[in-house]
Write a protein that holds these residues in place. Structure first.
Motif, mmCIF file in Angstrom:
data_model
loop_
_atom_site.group_PDB
_atom_site.id
_atom_site.type_symbol
_atom_site.label_atom_id
_atom_site.label_comp_id
_atom_site.label_asym_id
_atom_site.label_seq_id
_atom_site.Cartn_x
_atom_site.Cartn_y
_atom_site.Cartn_z
ATOM 1 N N ASP A 143 -5.824 5.331 3.875
ATOM 2 C CA ASP A 143 -4.365 5.428 3.799
ATOM 3 C C ASP A 143 -3.753 5.967 5.086
ATOM 4 O O ASP A 143 -2.748 5.450 5.580
ATOM 5 N N HIS A 177 -1.041 1.884 -5.278
ATOM 6 C CA HIS A 177 -2.301 1.548 -4.634
ATOM 7 C C HIS A 177 -2.658 2.582 -3.585
ATOM 8 O O HIS A 177 -1.793 3.166 -2.944
ATOM 9 N N SER A 178 -3.956 2.739 -3.393
ATOM 10 C CA SER A 178 -4.429 3.716 -2.422
ATOM 11 C C SER A 178 -5.841 3.349 -1.989
ATOM 12 O O SER A 178 -6.589 2.727 -2.741
ATOM 13 N N THR A 179 -6.206 3.715 -0.763
ATOM 14 C CA THR A 179 -7.557 3.520 -0.267
ATOM 15 C C THR A 179 -7.973 4.761 0.506
ATOM 16 O O THR A 179 -7.169 5.662 0.763
ATOM 17 N N ALA A 219 -6.002 -2.093 -6.620
ATOM 18 C CA ALA A 219 -5.480 -3.027 -5.630
ATOM 19 C C ALA A 219 -5.171 -4.390 -6.242
ATOM 20 O O ALA A 219 -4.192 -5.028 -5.901
ATOM 21 N N TRP A 236 0.809 -1.230 0.000
ATOM 22 C CA TRP A 236 0.000 0.000 0.000
ATOM 23 C C TRP A 236 0.832 1.265 0.000
ATOM 24 O O TRP A 236 0.300 2.352 -0.246
#
Length: 223
Positions: free
Chosen positions: A100, A95-97, A174, A90
């Motif tokens: 974070d 990738h990112s959410t 992801a 991550w």
């Protein structure tokens, strides 16, 4: 069985002069070690592992002020949590959410817990976020009026000079399952109309099949 038992049972084993990364993502380790965020995360883990190793030796040799067995056990729990491989999945730009910040704080909390359990001062860098805000797209606003010849071609480099540019984020999600169609979007203004240009990837055009594209215009509304 253990690895040692398996090796002993195998007998004569041929020598392997190299190991292929064999990662299921791009067959390399770029996602885990390819960015400055990844490097920072690994270096902080390395420093914490070194601190734990020195404290463990001090305890085994009976040095004065060495941490207790209970303290070492607590520190090891935090160390094992920090050594999970998916932390650096991550970190970096791939990738990112929406979580974070919480994810980043949790990783640094695990590493900080090692120092706390050992009675040591944690490095100041563990108080600073590793994960940077993701750059979702490049967006440059128009800088001047344009004059476009609508013929489906870029007749001249200067034709769209001064137009706005939108280039979407093209790094994978992801699970690396996204398909990209749009490469760039250009837009600009003439005296009496708004001009829009879409630049898809060549492969995307073949997937459109027999789709039809049409433009509609309406006379300006009188005030």
């Amino acid at each position: 069985m253990t690895v040692s038992e398996a090796i002993a049972a195998a007998g004569q084993i041929p020598q392997n002069n190299g190991i292929f990364p064999a990662s299921w993502i791009n067959a390399n380790f770029d996602v885990w070690i390819g960015s400055s965020e990844d490097v920072a995360a690994w270096e902080l883990l390395w420093d914490a592992r070194e601190a734990f190793g020195k404290a463990e030796v001090a305890h085994q040799e009976g040095h004065a002020g060495a941490p207790s067995a209970e303290a070492l056990a607590k520190a090891k729990e935090s160390l094992l949590a920090g050594e999970g491989s998916d932390w650096c999945w991550w970190y970096g730009p791939e990738h990112s959410t929406a979580n974070d910040a919480e994810f980043d704080a949790l990783y640094r909390k695990h590493l900080t817990g090692i120092y706390v359990a050992l009675g040591l001062d944690a490095p100041d860098d563990l108080a600073k976020p590793i994960k940077k805000l993701p750059e979702r797209a490049l967006h440059l606003p128009p800088s001047e009026m344009v004059k476009i010849k609508v013929d489906g071609r870029e007749s001249s480099y200067f034709e769209w000079l001064g137009a706005g540019l939108y280039s979407p984020e093209r790094r994978s999600g992801a699970m690396h399952g996204r398909v990209f169609h749009l490469r760039e979007l250009h837009y600009g203004f003439e005296e009496d109309r708004f001009c829009l240009r879409l630049d898809p990837f060549p492969d995307a055009l073949t997937e459109l099949g027999n789709s039809n594209f049409a433009s509609r215009s309406r006379p300006p509304t009188k005030s």
